[in-house]
Design a protein around this motif. Structure first.
Motif, PDB file in Angstrom:
ATOM      1  N   PRO A  58       0.818  -1.217   0.000  1.00 41.36           N
ATOM      2  CA  PRO A  58       0.000   0.000   0.000  1.00 41.36           C
ATOM      3  C   PRO A  58       0.851   1.267   0.000  1.00 41.36           C
ATOM      4  O   PRO A  58       1.959   1.296   0.531  1.00 41.36           O
ATOM      5  CB  PRO A  58      -0.807  -0.118   1.297  1.00 41.36           C
ATOM      6  CG  PRO A  58      -0.819  -1.572   1.605  1.00 41.36           C
ATOM      7  CD  PRO A  58       0.499  -2.100   1.129  1.00 41.36           C
ATOM      8  N   ARG A  59       0.300   2.302  -0.603  1.00 43.22           N
ATOM      9  CA  ARG A  59       0.890   3.644  -0.534  1.00 43.22           C
ATOM     10  C   ARG A  59       0.202   4.369   0.618  1.00 43.22           C
ATOM     11  O   ARG A  59      -1.031   4.516   0.617  1.00 43.22           O
ATOM     12  CB  ARG A  59       0.654   4.417  -1.824  1.00 43.22           C
ATOM     13  CG  ARG A  59       1.620   4.071  -2.950  1.00 43.22           C
ATOM     14  CD  ARG A  59       1.379   2.710  -3.549  1.00 43.22           C
ATOM     15  NE  ARG A  59       2.173   2.543  -4.793  1.00 43.22           N
ATOM     16  CZ  ARG A  59       2.767   1.431  -5.144  1.00 43.22           C
ATOM     17  NH1 ARG A  59       2.708   0.357  -4.356  1.00 43.22           N
ATOM     18  NH2 ARG A  59       3.430   1.366  -6.280  1.00 43.22           N
ATOM     19  N   ILE A  60       0.950   4.817   1.597  1.00 44.82           N
ATOM     20  CA  ILE A  60       0.416   5.464   2.793  1.00 44.82           C
ATOM     21  C   ILE A  60       0.775   6.935   2.713  1.00 44.82           C
ATOM     22  O   ILE A  60       1.950   7.311   2.733  1.00 44.82           O
ATOM     23  CB  ILE A  60       0.997   4.820   4.069  1.00 44.82           C
ATOM     24  CG1 ILE A  60       0.691   3.315   4.091  1.00 44.82           C
ATOM     25  CG2 ILE A  60       0.437   5.499   5.307  1.00 44.82           C
ATOM     26  CD1 ILE A  60       1.357   2.559   5.230  1.00 44.82           C
ATOM     27  N   ILE A  61      -0.244   7.800   2.595  1.00 39.81           N
ATOM     28  CA  ILE A  61      -0.019   9.221   2.366  1.00 39.81           C
ATOM     29  C   ILE A  61      -0.872  10.040   3.334  1.00 39.81           C
ATOM     30  O   ILE A  61      -1.798   9.522   3.961  1.00 39.81           O
ATOM     31  CB  ILE A  61      -0.333   9.618   0.910  1.00 39.81           C
ATOM     32  CG1 ILE A  61      -1.828   9.448   0.598  1.00 39.81           C
ATOM     33  CG2 ILE A  61       0.518   8.791  -0.062  1.00 39.81           C
ATOM     34  CD1 ILE A  61      -2.219   9.985  -0.778  1.00 39.81           C
ATOM     35  N   PRO A  62      -0.592  11.349   3.463  1.00 39.88           N
ATOM     36  CA  PRO A  62      -1.424  12.181   4.334  1.00 39.88           C
ATOM     37  C   PRO A  62      -2.862  12.271   3.835  1.00 39.88           C
ATOM     38  O   PRO A  62      -3.132  12.244   2.631  1.00 39.88           O
ATOM     39  CB  PRO A  62      -0.742  13.551   4.272  1.00 39.88           C
ATOM     40  CG  PRO A  62       0.655  13.278   3.816  1.00 39.88           C
ATOM     41  CD  PRO A  62       0.555  12.096   2.907  1.00 39.88           C
TER      42      PRO A  62
END
Length: 383
Positions: A58-62
């Motif tokens: 997964p890409r974990i972003i704000p």
């Protein structure tokens, strides 16, 4: 529960913490590792540098921050009642973790009704919803010849009229036409109070915009739309924004602003950020909805008045993110324009990046940039 999340006990206090695993976008770049959440805050980030394109984690972003949103889930802010709660819950499902409820130009009575109910919702915020940071007052202090999709209630602004509404629900951003008599002084007063003043729904000349910026205006409302356009001998509001703007909002649906114009603004304005200008139609099927006093119609990607004119959008921020990356922006830059820059513009310094001590307002995405899970202050939004 999202597959990217493991739960564990951490530390000596016995407090339960959540650990998210994947590709984490930090201020120092991408790391493959773990992000720990405790008591609604980011407690730690660990891992090694990575190119997220090299794996399927997964890409974990704000979380996204939307400073211009009228409605969603079938609800319009101007209806009053629980409309603000409904739109905050709706947009949270699409990754928005903070927002400003945005009003329409309306009569004094209609604005008082909507603001009174908005203040009530803010006093007892809904669960599994975006954090409501306040109100964006889009009108009525605008040029009556530049209404766009606003109802015909434009009028000169006064400090007394502003204060009456602000006492009901805090106004964080205001859209104003600087060319209207008395507005330069009002801009100066509101800016001194810390309100973010934006030029919009305006036929102002370039020099009037420069004066407004010097008086404390900070931004531009839905750049290109409902403002005097750029001509090489009459630069207008658009020319002033491109020449002098540090911040400006832009609707990221690629309908209100086509790709070439978006990319030109991106090159010219350092902290260009994206908003949805979403209506009640956001998150809903095609059909008829309300926008202030107007009836509007969602068909596909756009929302229009009966005469075909654009009237806000059905955009959600996850779609805006994919629109930006589809134009060639990196995921890092797209994230900044949906999270960090709006936070910095509003002066909200506890969100917009993933780092220890910041609010755990987080979105996890698939490799195709589809929403997997959303956290608002460490609480999961999606079941």
């Amino acid at each position: 529960m999202a597959p990217s999340m493991a739960q564990a006990m951490h530390g000596q206090t016995g407090k339960r913490a959540m650990t998210l695993e994947g590709n984490i976008l930090t201020p120092e770049g991408w790391f493959r590792g773990e992000l720990t959440i405790r008591q609604g805050r980011i407690a730690g980030v660990s891992g090694t540098p990575v190119n997220p394109e090299d794996n399927d984690a997964p890409r974990i972003i704000p979380g996204f921050i939307d400073l211009h949103v009228h409605g969603g889930g079938g609800a319009d802010l101007m209806e009053g009642g629980d409309a603000l709660a409904t739109l905050a819950s709706t947009h949270a499902r699409f990754g928005t973790t903070s927002l400003l409820g945005t009003s329409m130009t309306a009569s004094r009575e209609a604005l008082i009704h909507a603001f009174g109910d908005a203040g009530r919702i803010m006093a007892t915020p809904p669960e599994r919803a975006a954090d409501i940071l306040g109100i964006h007052l889009e009108g009525p202090f605008i040029n009556p010849d530049m209404l766009g999709a606003q109802p015909p209630y434009a009028r000169p602004g006064t400090l007394e009229a502003f204060d009456e509404l602000d006492a009901l629900a805090p106004i964080r951003v205001i859209t104003i036409a600087p060319e209207v008599d008395g507005h330069m002084a009002l801009i100066k007063t509101l800016a001194a109070r810390g309100v973010r003043v934006q030029i919009g729904h305006s036929a102002a000349m370039h020099d009037q915009c420069v004066e407004a910026l010097q008086s404390g205006a900070r931004g531009f409302t839905h750049l290109y739309n409902a403002m005097s356009g750029l001509h090489h001998r009459a630069p207008g509001v658009v020319g002033a924004a491109l020449a002098h703007g540090d911040y400006a909002e832009l609707i990221g649906d690629l309908v209100h602003v086509e790709a070439g114009a978006l990319l030109a603004a991106r090159r010219a304005i350092p902290h260009l950020y994206v908003v949805t200008d979403a209506t009640a139609a956001a998150g809903m099927f095609d059909g008829e909805y309300r926008l202030g006093e107007h009836r509007v119609f969602k068909q596909g990607d756009s929302v229009r008045l009966a005469d075909g004119g654009l009237a806000g959008s059905a955009l959600t921020m996850d779609v805006a993110l994919r629109n930006l990356t589809g134009l060639g922006l990196s995921l890092e830059e797209a994230s900044q324009r949906l999270s960090l820059w709006p936070a910095r513009y509003l002066g909200v310094n506890d969100r917009g990046i993933l780092a220890p001590g910041y609010r755990a307002d987080i979105v996890t995405l698939s490799p195709q940039l589809e929403i997997e899970q959303v956290w608002v202050a460490g609480q999961p939004v999606l079941e």
